[in-house]
Design an enzyme around this catalytic site. Structure first.
Site, PDB file in Angstrom:
ATOM      1  N   ASP A   9     -31.676 100.316 -95.015  1.00  0.00           N
ATOM      2  CA  ASP A   9     -32.310 101.074 -96.110  1.00  0.00           C
ATOM      3  C   ASP A   9     -33.332 102.032 -95.521  1.00  0.00           C
ATOM      4  O   ASP A   9     -33.687 103.042 -96.146  1.00  0.00           O
ATOM      5  CB  ASP A   9     -33.090 100.150 -97.068  1.00  0.00           C
ATOM      6  CG  ASP A   9     -32.187  99.221 -97.856  1.00  0.00           C
ATOM      7  OD1 ASP A   9     -31.007  99.551 -98.026  1.00  0.00           O
ATOM      8  OD2 ASP A   9     -32.681  98.160 -98.296  1.00  0.00           O
ATOM      9  N   HIS A  16     -33.565  96.169 -96.476  1.00  0.00           N
ATOM     10  CA  HIS A  16     -32.519  95.990 -95.459  1.00  0.00           C
ATOM     11  C   HIS A  16     -32.895  96.845 -94.253  1.00  0.00           C
ATOM     12  O   HIS A  16     -33.561  97.879 -94.415  1.00  0.00           O
ATOM     13  CB  HIS A  16     -31.171  96.533 -95.940  1.00  0.00           C
ATOM     14  CG  HIS A  16     -30.521  95.760 -97.023  1.00  0.00           C
ATOM     15  ND1 HIS A  16     -30.660  96.065 -98.346  1.00  0.00           N
ATOM     16  CD2 HIS A  16     -29.706  94.686 -96.981  1.00  0.00           C
ATOM     17  CE1 HIS A  16     -29.957  95.222 -99.075  1.00  0.00           C
ATOM     18  NE2 HIS A  16     -29.363  94.362 -98.274  1.00  0.00           N
TER      19      HIS A  16
END
Ligand code: GCO
Ligand code: MN
Ligand code: MN
Length: 413
Positions: free
Chosen positions: A81, A78
């Site tokens: 992340d 992501h």
């Protein structure tokens, strides 16, 4: 005993028992498969609404290095992340991406997919396609930025799980408006992709929609892969040819579907481009267990279908190592066993596809036993009655193959 000695002893025990389990493949074999390891799976700390984390945080460079050692050749992430929300779309983002690019290169790992987080941050509380133009404009910027990150890291795929696209209270949100607003955001991402690809003289990426049936809103507007396929063909997307689906095995199982049938519907639509592989239980929440740990027979059949249709997209290990597994266990037990289970089931699927018993039975069933144009229902039934026993025989044979009984595995009783 000192805590550190105890921990070392326990790690040795885990390592010894793991190597005794058998069925593992060397990293060179694992790398032959288009299997990707998500940053968020490796770094998941075991937390949820009703439980506290059990593992310490992990940085992307460490995850990439560990995945490389195991033999997982692709990595997915992501945006958040790797980049904190307040550093997205800043110079700091560029520095972080440069560090990640180097870590990937150093370890011989490629980034196959980037996905945008539109579910966690409070800004998405009322969905990424709500009433406020500023929320939608921010969502568009985020998706466009995901496109930039994807190109920067050399990804071929983008995934959008819409997250909070839905509502808690009936009648507050007008569904068609929300769908249209969401379509505008996907359109912006596709247009951005076309522009970046043109300027870099490379191909645009494949944009894949992922559905999840029961969360994180009380009601969701696009809860299944079928809903996503309808959305792609709704006429609201400017570039439907750039948009496909990323079904997740468990998400289809969760609403009571047969995942294999859901995959088949995406296959015939020519839209099965990316696949999140995991396991769990029907009509329960999103436990995200590793592939094949609950439904190995169903998984075998899923892989028979995909092999038979020449699916060559990624298999993304979108599972969550359980809370009871330690940081050490994530890379010693959890990831290696997930990869190896997948490879074994993939190979067994190949065996089933070329199995002489199944092939002869299938051929006989397809040939039929009555005249092709018969209008006599009773005669058709009578002619096929014995043949149809082969359905059960094929089911039985598949289990034999799964359990290795066809190769002579037997128990003395
Ligand atoms: C889940 C979801 C996520 C998505 C990811 C990609 O199971 O919670 O599948 O893991 O795949 O957010 O956008
Ligand atoms: Mn997923
Ligand atoms: Mn899931």
């Amino acid at each position: 005993m000192k805590e550190s000695t105890l921990r070392k002893d326990q790690q040795e025990l885990v390592g010894r028992l793991m190597s005794t389990c058998g069925g593992s493949y060397p990293p060179e074999i694992r790398r032959k498969f288009f299997i990707s390891g998500p940053q968020w799976a490796a770094a998941y700390q075991g937390q949820a609404l009703f439980h506290a984390p059990t593992r310490t945080p992990l940085q992307p460079a460490e995850v990439i290095e560990r995945l490389a050692e195991i033999g997982i050749g692709w990595w997915t992430t992501h945006d958040t992340d790797i980049i904190p929300t307040d550093q997205l779309m800043t110079d700091r983002q560029d520095q972080i991406l440069e560090g990640i690019r180097k870590a990937l290169e150093r370890n011989g790992v490629a980034c196959s997919m980037v996905t945008g987080e539109t579910f966690y941050h409070p800004v998405w509380a009322a969905s990424p396609a709500g009433e406020q133009p500023e929320v939608r404009s921010y969502a568009r910027q985020r998706l466009e930025n995901v496109v930039e990150i994807g190109h920067r890291l050399g990804a071929q795929f983008l995934v959008y799980w819409p997250g909070t696209l839905g509502y808690q209270f009936q009648g507050v949100v007008e569904e068609t408006r929300m769908l249209k607003r969401y379509a505008e955001e996907i359109n912006a991402a596709c247009e951005k992709d076309l522009a970046v690809a043109r300027s870099m003289a490379i191909s645009p990426m494949r944009h894949c929609l992922e559905a999840k049936p029961f969360e994180p809103q009380a009601e969701l507007i696009l809860p299944t892969t079928d809903a996503m396929l309808t959305f792609i063909n709704s006429g609201m997307l400017k570039h439907p040819e750039m948009v496909g689906v990323n079904p997740e095995y468990l998400h289809e199982l969760m609403w009571g579907s047969a995942p294999r049938a859901a995959l088949a519907r995406a296959l015939v639509a020519g839209k099965l481009w990316h696949f999140d592989v995991n396991d769990g239980y029907r009509l329960k929440h999103d436990v995200d267990l590793a592939v094949g740990l609950v439904n190995p027979l169903d998984w075998l059949n899923v892989l028979i279908l995909l092999r038979a249709h020449g699916y060559n997209g990624p298999f993304n290990l979108d599972y969550k190592p359980p809370r009871t597994t330690s940081n050490y266990g994530v890379f010693q037990v959890s990831f290696p066993s997930a990869v190896d289970r997948f490879i074994t089931l993939w190979e067994i699927a190949g065996e089933a596809i070329s199995d002489p018993v199944i092939n002869e039975a299938t051929k006989a069933l397809e040939a039929g036993a009555a005249p092709a144009e018969s209008a006599d229902a009773n005669a058709i039934f009578e002619a096929n009655k014995e043949l149809w026993t082969l359905h059960e025989l094929i089911g039985h044979r598949l289990v034999q193959i799964l359990l290795g009984l066809n190769r002579g595995r037997a128990f003395s009783v």
